[in-house]
Design a protein around this motif. Structure first.
Motif, PDB file in Angstrom:
ATOM      1  N   UNK A 207     -39.020  83.627  57.814  1.00 39.64           N
ATOM      2  CA  UNK A 207     -39.317  85.002  58.229  1.00 39.64           C
ATOM      3  C   UNK A 207     -40.824  85.211  58.348  1.00 39.64           C
ATOM      4  N   UNK A 208     -41.582  84.677  57.386  1.00 38.12           N
ATOM      5  CA  UNK A 208     -43.044  84.803  57.431  1.00 38.12           C
ATOM      6  C   UNK A 208     -43.610  84.083  58.650  1.00 38.12           C
ATOM      7  N   UNK A 209     -43.015  82.961  58.995  1.00 40.84           N
ATOM      8  CA  UNK A 209     -43.480  82.207  60.159  1.00 40.84           C
ATOM      9  C   UNK A 209     -43.258  82.996  61.444  1.00 40.84           C
ATOM     10  N   UNK A 210     -42.132  83.699  61.532  1.00 41.19           N
ATOM     11  CA  UNK A 210     -41.806  84.461  62.739  1.00 41.19           C
ATOM     12  C   UNK A 210     -42.733  85.658  62.949  1.00 41.19           C
ATOM     13  N   UNK A 211     -43.490  86.026  61.934  1.00 40.76           N
ATOM     14  CA  UNK A 211     -44.436  87.133  62.072  1.00 40.76           C
ATOM     15  C   UNK A 211     -45.681  86.734  62.860  1.00 40.76           C
TER      16      UNK A 211
END
Length: 239
Positions: A207-211
């Motif tokens: 999820x953090x990567x998709x930000x």
């Protein structure tokens, strides 16, 4: 026998007894096999041989350089610059395993020598000896509160490539603390947490990567698919 000759005999006996009296102490010292550290003159000779080897290396005379480096090490095994110089020649002349052994011997003497450990890790990795490369990097691994990333990135990659996902995840977590916004560390942690079956941690990392707005589209698609797979219970990790 003359009177003068008779008078000389007690003197010989006295000298012999004195010599014998000193023998046990001498033998005791030899039995102890005590070795003193190299004195200054020995260290200076070793350093001089190293510099001669370096000059020969600069001139392209590998044979002379190798000989000088070996002679230097025979006088001072702790001289890591000579050890690294010799290892470089061994690599260039097609003996990388011997170079690895020479450097490993150096780390046995000075385990935290930064330059020697880095060189050993690089050569061991090229020799497909990940275990030795990891040991070398662990010997100089910075403390957990350090912001160093270069060495840690290589260590994390080695752990990941050898399937040691718990260790890799730990190193990637340190990298993220040092550079929280770096996508490559987030990706590394997401993959390793996913591999080790830590579903919540993996999902949070994906999820953090998709930000990240500048994420490569193929990586973005993959991250989305992994989040969906984790929610659907598709474990273990799928390539």
């Amino acid at each position: 026998m003359t009177i003068r000759q008779w008078a000389f005999i007690p003197l010989l006996a006295t000298a012999a007894m004195a010599a014998m009296a000193g023998t046990p102490a001498v033998l005791a010292q030899n039995d102890g096999m005590e070795r003193s550290p190299p004195d200054i003159s020995t260290g200076e000779r070793a350093l001089d041989l190293y510099h001669k080897g370096q000059r020969a290396l600069d001139e392209g005379d590998l044979s002379t350089a190798a000989r000088r480096f070996r002679e230097s090490l025979s006088l001072d095994r702790d001289l890591m610059s000579a050890r690294r110089g010799y290892a470089r020649i061994l690599v260039v002349t097609g003996r990388p395993q011997r170079a690895q052994d020479v450097l490993a011997q150096g780390l046995d003497i000075i385990p935290d020598d930064l330059a020697t450990a880095r060189m050993l890790a690089r050569i061991a990795r090229d020799n497909d000896d990940a275990e030795t490369a990891i040991e070398a990097l662990e010997a100089i691994r910075p403390p957990a509160d350090s912001n160093e990333t270069h060495l840690r990135s290589h260590l994390a990659d080695l752990y990941r490539r050898t399937g040691q996902y718990d260790e890799a995840a730990s190193v990637y977590a340190q990298l993220r603390r040092a550079e929280p916004a770096a996508a490559e560390w987030i990706l590394g942690e997401a993959i390793t947490q996913d591999r080790r079956g830590a579903l919540d941690s993996a999902d949070q990392a994906w999820a953090a990567l998709l930000e990240h707005d500048d994420l490569d589209e193929s990586v973005r698609t993959y991250a989305r698919n992994r989040r969906k797979a984790l929610r659907d219970g598709e474990v273990p990790y799928a390539d």
